[in-house]
Design an enzyme around this catalytic site. Structure first.
Site, PDB file in Angstrom:
ATOM      1  N   TYR A  68      43.740  41.908  44.640  1.00  0.00           N
ATOM      2  CA  TYR A  68      43.177  40.555  44.618  1.00  0.00           C
ATOM      3  C   TYR A  68      42.053  40.459  43.593  1.00  0.00           C
ATOM      4  CZ  TYR A  68      40.984  36.240  46.291  1.00  0.00           C
ATOM      5  OH  TYR A  68      40.454  34.970  46.375  1.00  0.00           O
ATOM      6  N   SER A  87      37.463  33.647  42.086  1.00  0.00           N
ATOM      7  CA  SER A  87      36.787  34.168  43.272  1.00  0.00           C
ATOM      8  C   SER A  87      35.632  35.061  42.856  1.00  0.00           C
ATOM      9  CB  SER A  87      37.775  34.978  44.117  1.00  0.00           C
ATOM     10  OG  SER A  87      37.111  35.709  45.129  1.00  0.00           O
TER      11      SER A  87
END
Length: 282
Positions: free
Chosen positions: A174, A161
């Site tokens: 995350y 990501s």
């Protein structure tokens, strides 16, 4: 067709190759399964935690009528789930006992995020993200090491990501898990380049318009206005726009690429500030 032209086109073809995709029933994972089949992959095994609607298998046949398409119900954030996925791969493609292997590619796509500031994140949420985003990839790579083909065509693509490259305001846990995934990609690429002839790369998508996101913003679509404004291309990616680079990293055409973290983010990480030369006046 000339022999030279045929050789060039063959480098954009996955004929005879088998792939495993974690989380392939929707979003980026499903788009990747479709793209692999469309590039003539011989077999694709994909997994999910829930039972599969068999209509999905039927719909996937339109992308390849001859490929072996297999679904495994398992949770790859657990040791038991990862073991089941390996066994399903061996059952579908061969057990690798002939020392030549049976799997040409592993696409580690499964990921989860609970968007909260660090002081609001619970320990359970933290551990869930780490087990899903990082542990699953680390241990699946280890498990599949001995079933990868040994002819130099094997590849791993990790779906990371943009949050693992720089802060994106989506939470510390995350971002940490995806940053770790990026570094694992580089380290494993170096460890296995010569010893196992396995290429390892990652893609780092920015916010992507998946069915899950569409559902999340249904009541307030304007919450994406800031995302669109801040991204140089001023729009979100489609799942297909992330899947295509994933498949490229599996193709023979990318055979000299390993250890790379490919940004698929509309220019987001190239930009420090959305200034007047980028912003579109409305």
């Amino acid at each position: 067709m000339s022999n030279l032209k045929s050789q060039i086109l063959d480098r954009w073809n996955l004929k005879g190759r088998n792939y495993v995709v974690t989380g392939g029933t929707n979003g980026i994972g499903l788009a990747t399964v479709k793209a692999l089949l469309s590039h003539n992959a011989a077999g694709v095994l994909f997994c999910s935690r829930s039972e599969l609607d068999m209509d999905l298998i039927t719909s996937l046949k339109q992308f390849s009528s001859s490929a072996k398409i297999v679904h495994a119900q398992c949770d790859v954030s657990t040791e038991v789930g990862r073991g089941k996925l390996l066994q399903e791969a061996k059952a579908a493609f061969g057990d690798g006992s002939n020392s030549n292997g049976c799997v040409h590619g592993l696409i580690n796509n499964v990921g989860v995020n609970v968007r909260k500031p660090i002081l609001e994140q619970t320990p359970d949420e933290y551990h869930t993200m780490m087990k899903t985003n990082m542990d699953a990839v680390y241990f699946l790579c280890r498990l599949f090491a001995d079933v990868f083909v040994t002819d130099g065509t094997a590849t791993i693509v990790n779906v990371s990501s943009a949050a693992g490259v720089q802060s994106s305001g989506t939470g510390a846990a995350y971002g940490m898990s995806k940053a770790a995934l990026n570094h694992l990609t580089k380290i494993l690429a170096c460890e296995w380049a010569a010893s196992r002839k396995v290429r390892v790369n990652a893609v780092t998508p920015w916010m992507t318009m998946t069915p899950m996101l569409e559902e999340a913003i249904k009541k307030n679509p304007s919450q994406l206005d800031k995302v669109n404004a801040w991204t140089p291309m001023h729009r979100l990616a489609s799942a297909e726009e992330v899947a295509d680079p994933i498949v490229f990293l599996c193709l023979p055409a990318s055979s000299y690429i390993t250890g790379q973290i490919l940004g698929v983010d509309g220019g987001l990480t190239a930009q420090g500030f959305d200034g007047p030369c980028v912003t579109i006046d409305t």
